[in-house]
Design a protein around this motif. Structure first.
Motif, PDB file in Angstrom:
ATOM      1  N   GLY A 269     -36.859 -19.102  -3.498  1.00 15.34           N
ATOM      2  CA  GLY A 269     -38.200 -19.153  -2.926  1.00 15.34           C
ATOM      3  C   GLY A 269     -39.278 -19.116  -3.983  1.00 15.34           C
ATOM      4  N   LEU A 270     -38.876 -18.895  -5.239  1.00 15.23           N
ATOM      5  CA  LEU A 270     -39.827 -18.852  -6.345  1.00 15.23           C
ATOM      6  C   LEU A 270     -39.990 -20.234  -6.963  1.00 15.23           C
ATOM      7  CD1 LEU A 270     -38.612 -15.586  -8.125  1.00 15.23           C
ATOM      8  CD2 LEU A 270     -40.566 -15.828  -6.579  1.00 15.23           C
ATOM      9  N   ASN A 271     -41.200 -20.521  -7.446  1.00 13.53           N
ATOM     10  CA  ASN A 271     -41.448 -21.755  -8.173  1.00 13.53           C
ATOM     11  C   ASN A 271     -41.074 -21.550  -9.636  1.00 13.53           C
ATOM     12  OD1 ASN A 271     -42.478 -23.103  -5.923  1.00 13.53           O
ATOM     13  ND2 ASN A 271     -44.537 -22.318  -6.274  1.00 13.53           N
ATOM     14  N   GLN A 272     -40.194 -22.387 -10.144  1.00 13.14           N
ATOM     15  CA  GLN A 272     -39.729 -22.271 -11.518  1.00 13.14           C
ATOM     16  C   GLN A 272     -40.481 -23.260 -12.406  1.00 13.14           C
ATOM     17  OE1 GLN A 272     -37.979 -19.821 -12.256  1.00 13.14           O
ATOM     18  NE2 GLN A 272     -36.806 -19.266 -10.429  1.00 13.14           N
ATOM     19  N   ALA A 273     -40.972 -22.780 -13.542  1.00 10.89           N
ATOM     20  CA  ALA A 273     -41.741 -23.614 -14.461  1.00 10.89           C
ATOM     21  C   ALA A 273     -40.805 -24.440 -15.340  1.00 10.89           C
ATOM     22  CB  ALA A 273     -42.637 -22.747 -15.331  1.00 10.89           C
ATOM     23  N   ILE A 274     -41.033 -25.748 -15.350  1.00 11.50           N
ATOM     24  CA  ILE A 274     -40.289 -26.676 -16.201  1.00 11.50           C
ATOM     25  C   ILE A 274     -41.274 -27.252 -17.210  1.00 11.50           C
ATOM     26  CG2 ILE A 274     -38.867 -28.756 -16.259  1.00 11.50           C
ATOM     27  CD1 ILE A 274     -37.636 -26.407 -14.694  1.00 11.50           C
ATOM     28  N   HIS A 275     -40.945 -27.168 -18.489  1.00  8.10           N
ATOM     29  CA  HIS A 275     -41.900 -27.557 -19.529  1.00  8.10           C
ATOM     30  C   HIS A 275     -41.966 -29.067 -19.737  1.00  8.10           C
ATOM     31  CE1 HIS A 275     -41.066 -23.279 -21.206  1.00  8.10           C
ATOM     32  NE2 HIS A 275     -41.848 -23.269 -20.148  1.00  8.10           N
ATOM     33  N   PHE A 276     -40.834 -29.752 -19.614  1.00  8.41           N
ATOM     34  CA  PHE A 276     -40.797 -31.209 -19.769  1.00  8.41           C
ATOM     35  C   PHE A 276     -39.834 -31.800 -18.745  1.00  8.41           C
ATOM     36  CE2 PHE A 276     -41.813 -29.640 -24.033  1.00  8.41           C
ATOM     37  CZ  PHE A 276     -42.902 -30.422 -24.375  1.00  8.41           C
ATOM     38  N   CYS A 277     -40.222 -32.930 -18.180  1.00  9.04           N
ATOM     39  CA  CYS A 277     -39.329 -33.678 -17.298  1.00  9.04           C
ATOM     40  C   CYS A 277     -39.180 -35.091 -17.854  1.00  9.04           C
ATOM     41  CB  CYS A 277     -39.896 -33.724 -15.885  1.00  9.04           C
ATOM     42  SG  CYS A 277     -38.921 -34.759 -14.742  1.00  9.04           S
ATOM     43  N   PHE A 278     -37.925 -35.495 -18.073  1.00  8.95           N
ATOM     44  CA  PHE A 278     -37.618 -36.844 -18.539  1.00  8.95           C
ATOM     45  C   PHE A 278     -36.991 -37.594 -17.359  1.00  8.95           C
ATOM     46  CE2 PHE A 278     -37.245 -33.776 -21.970  1.00  8.95           C
ATOM     47  CZ  PHE A 278     -38.099 -34.301 -22.921  1.00  8.95           C
ATOM     48  N   SER A 279     -37.682 -38.638 -16.916  1.00  5.81           N
ATOM     49  CA  SER A 279     -37.278 -39.318 -15.694  1.00  5.81           C
ATOM     50  C   SER A 279     -35.940 -40.037 -15.830  1.00  5.81           C
ATOM     51  CB  SER A 279     -38.352 -40.324 -15.284  1.00  5.81           C
ATOM     52  OG  SER A 279     -39.578 -39.672 -15.052  1.00  5.81           O
ATOM     53  N   LYS A 280     -35.305 -40.239 -14.685  1.00  3.37           N
ATOM     54  CA  LYS A 280     -34.052 -40.988 -14.644  1.00  3.37           C
ATOM     55  C   LYS A 280     -34.299 -42.421 -15.107  1.00  3.37           C
ATOM     56  CE  LYS A 280     -30.416 -42.334 -11.365  1.00  3.37           C
ATOM     57  NZ  LYS A 280     -29.958 -42.256  -9.956  1.00  3.37           N
ATOM     58  N   SER A 281     -33.370 -42.941 -15.922  1.00  2.00           N
ATOM     59  CA  SER A 281     -33.470 -44.309 -16.406  1.00  2.00           C
ATOM     60  C   SER A 281     -32.111 -44.986 -16.259  1.00  2.00           C
ATOM     61  CB  SER A 281     -33.906 -44.331 -17.874  1.00  2.00           C
ATOM     62  OG  SER A 281     -32.928 -43.706 -18.692  1.00  2.00           O
ATOM     63  N   ARG A 282     -32.010 -46.224 -16.671  1.00  2.00           N
ATOM     64  CA  ARG A 282     -30.743 -46.954 -16.535  1.00  2.00           C
ATOM     65  C   ARG A 282     -29.612 -46.248 -17.285  1.00  2.00           C
ATOM     66  NH1 ARG A 282     -30.806 -53.285 -17.656  1.00  2.00           N
ATOM     67  NH2 ARG A 282     -32.131 -53.070 -15.805  1.00  2.00           N
ATOM     68  N   GLY A 283     -29.929 -45.680 -18.414  1.00  2.00           N
ATOM     69  CA  GLY A 283     -28.866 -45.078 -19.223  1.00  2.00           C
ATOM     70  C   GLY A 283     -28.747 -43.577 -19.116  1.00  2.00           C
ATOM     71  N   HIS A 284     -29.731 -42.920 -18.452  1.00  4.08           N
ATOM     72  CA  HIS A 284     -29.728 -41.457 -18.418  1.00  4.08           C
ATOM     73  C   HIS A 284     -30.116 -40.937 -17.034  1.00  4.08           C
ATOM     74  CE1 HIS A 284     -29.299 -41.237 -22.771  1.00  4.08           C
ATOM     75  NE2 HIS A 284     -30.280 -42.098 -22.898  1.00  4.08           N
ATOM     76  N   PRO A 285     -29.603 -39.765 -16.662  1.00  6.67           N
ATOM     77  CA  PRO A 285     -30.036 -39.126 -15.414  1.00  6.67           C
ATOM     78  C   PRO A 285     -31.374 -38.421 -15.641  1.00  6.67           C
ATOM     79  CG  PRO A 285     -28.486 -37.706 -16.543  1.00  6.67           C
ATOM     80  CD  PRO A 285     -28.568 -38.974 -17.356  1.00  6.67           C
ATOM     81  N   GLU A 286     -31.926 -37.875 -14.584  1.00 11.24           N
ATOM     82  CA  GLU A 286     -33.104 -37.021 -14.741  1.00 11.24           C
ATOM     83  C   GLU A 286     -32.728 -35.852 -15.647  1.00 11.24           C
ATOM     84  OE1 GLU A 286     -36.102 -34.910 -11.639  1.00 11.24           O
ATOM     85  OE2 GLU A 286     -34.025 -34.169 -11.612  1.00 11.24           O
ATOM     86  N   ARG A 287     -33.632 -35.499 -16.567  1.00 11.14           N
ATOM     87  CA  ARG A 287     -33.401 -34.375 -17.469  1.00 11.14           C
ATOM     88  C   ARG A 287     -34.599 -33.433 -17.391  1.00 11.14           C
ATOM     89  NH1 ARG A 287     -33.547 -38.964 -21.196  1.00 11.14           N
ATOM     90  NH2 ARG A 287     -34.302 -39.670 -19.171  1.00 11.14           N
ATOM     91  N   LEU A 288     -34.330 -32.180 -17.038  1.00 15.49           N
ATOM     92  CA  LEU A 288     -35.361 -31.153 -16.949  1.00 15.49           C
ATOM     93  C   LEU A 288     -35.210 -30.223 -18.142  1.00 15.49           C
ATOM     94  CD1 LEU A 288     -34.938 -30.338 -13.160  1.00 15.49           C
ATOM     95  CD2 LEU A 288     -36.635 -31.857 -14.192  1.00 15.49           C
ATOM     96  N   CYS A 289     -36.329 -29.812 -18.715  1.00 17.36           N
ATOM     97  CA  CYS A 289     -36.262 -29.078 -19.979  1.00 17.36           C
ATOM     98  C   CYS A 289     -37.190 -27.875 -19.997  1.00 17.36           C
ATOM     99  CB  CYS A 289     -36.633 -30.048 -21.117  1.00 17.36           C
ATOM    100  SG  CYS A 289     -36.766 -29.283 -22.743  1.00 17.36           S
ATOM    101  N   VAL A 290     -36.675 -26.767 -20.520  1.00 17.38           N
ATOM    102  CA  VAL A 290     -37.515 -25.621 -20.870  1.00 17.38           C
ATOM    103  C   VAL A 290     -37.370 -25.371 -22.359  1.00 17.38           C
ATOM    104  CG1 VAL A 290     -37.384 -24.537 -18.588  1.00 17.38           C
ATOM    105  CG2 VAL A 290     -35.705 -23.923 -20.348  1.00 17.38           C
ATOM    106  N   THR A 291     -38.377 -24.755 -22.946  1.00 16.45           N
ATOM    107  CA  THR A 291     -38.348 -24.473 -24.383  1.00 16.45           C
ATOM    108  C   THR A 291     -38.281 -22.973 -24.614  1.00 16.45           C
ATOM    109  OG1 THR A 291     -40.766 -24.391 -24.578  1.00 16.45           O
ATOM    110  CG2 THR A 291     -39.711 -26.547 -24.824  1.00 16.45           C
ATOM    111  N   VAL A 292     -37.586 -22.589 -25.657  1.00 17.36           N
ATOM    112  CA  VAL A 292     -37.424 -21.174 -25.993  1.00 17.36           C
ATOM    113  C   VAL A 292     -37.690 -20.994 -27.483  1.00 17.36           C
ATOM    114  CG1 VAL A 292     -35.779 -19.279 -26.196  1.00 17.36           C
ATOM    115  CG2 VAL A 292     -35.794 -20.691 -24.133  1.00 17.36           C
TER     116      VAL A 292
END
Length: 247
Positions: free
Chosen positions: A157-180
């Motif tokens: 129920g919580l909103n999770q912060a994602i720092h970068f989103c790389f959209s799905k493309s022909r060669g890659h799936p959607e990629r969600l990223c956080v930084t540490v």
């Protein structure tokens, strides 16, 4: 896999504390800054609303550490606050909340406090900068398309912060990223929990990434913890070796 939810909830209960200070209430988050100190916010009732404040602690500590909070760095912090409904008054972070949203707003406020604190990095020549700035600059210089700073609602129920989103493309799936910036055991657990919380809401095949600042000490088993939960880990110093993955 299923154990992480209970382990994480046990961890939250252990370190979450509340102190009545009279007119305000101190809320100690189960989160620690780059110095290993537990971060806290102050909640004060204001009519029908509540005001959450860090009492200026995060930005003051960054300034004391030598970070110049002007120019692009100031703009980055102001933008982060703006998109998360946080006002910045002098050095103080403030958020207005309703009682029904107080738990979610406290969660978001703590994550933003930590994100701003975790932006700090000292380079080899001891010039302070923002870690997030360095990552954005790397992607921009390499023409990597991305969507910055999004939120995804999880099963909790919580909103999770994602720092970068790389959209799905022909060669890659959607990629969600956080930084540490400071790769501790707690940051590994938190990153794994975020993915466990949101992955059922994403398309099949979506991937979750953590980019760590390996100029700072990295918890010995950081990669191993993430691997158990199908989370990929990339060192900032080695991103150039993985351009194809992000493009």
């Amino acid at each position: 896999m299923d154990n992480i939810k209970q382990e994480y909830l046990d961890y939250l209960r252990c370190f979450t504390k509340i102190r009545n200070l009279g007119k305000s209430t101190e809320f100690l988050f189960p989160l620690f800054d780059r110095n290993g100190d537990q971060i806290s916010a102050y909640i004060e009732k204001n009519g029908d609303s509540f005001v959450i404040s860090d009492d200026g602690s995060i930005l003051t500590n960054l300034a004391i550490s030598g970070l110049n909070l002007t120019g692009k760095r100031k703009e980055a912090i102001e933008h982060l606050c703006e998109i998360n409904n946080i006002t910045l008054t002098d050095m103080e972070l403030r958020m207005e909340s309703k009682r029904t949203r107080l738990p979610q707003d406290l969660h978001s406020f703590g994550q933003i406090m930590l994100q701003i604190d975790d932006m700090y990095i000292t380079s080899k020549n001891q010039v302070a900068s923002l870690f997030m700035d360095d990552i954005k600059l790397f992607f921009d210089e390499n023409d990597v398309p991305y969507v910055p700073s999004i939120e995804i609602k999880g099963r909790s129920g919580l909103n999770q912060a994602i720092h970068f989103c790389f959209s799905k493309s022909r060669g890659h799936p959607e990629r969600l990223c956080v930084t540490v910036n400071h790769a501790t055991k707690e940051k590994a657990m938190n990153s794994a929990f975020i993915w466990e919380d949101i992955k059922n809401s994403r398309d099949k095949g979506s991937e979750f990434i953590v980019i760590v600042n390996d100029n700072n000490p990295v918890f010995r088993d950081f990669d191993d913890v993430l691997t158990q939960y199908d989370v990929k880990c990339f060192k900032f110093s080695e991103l150039a070796n993985h351009i194809d993955y992000f493009s």
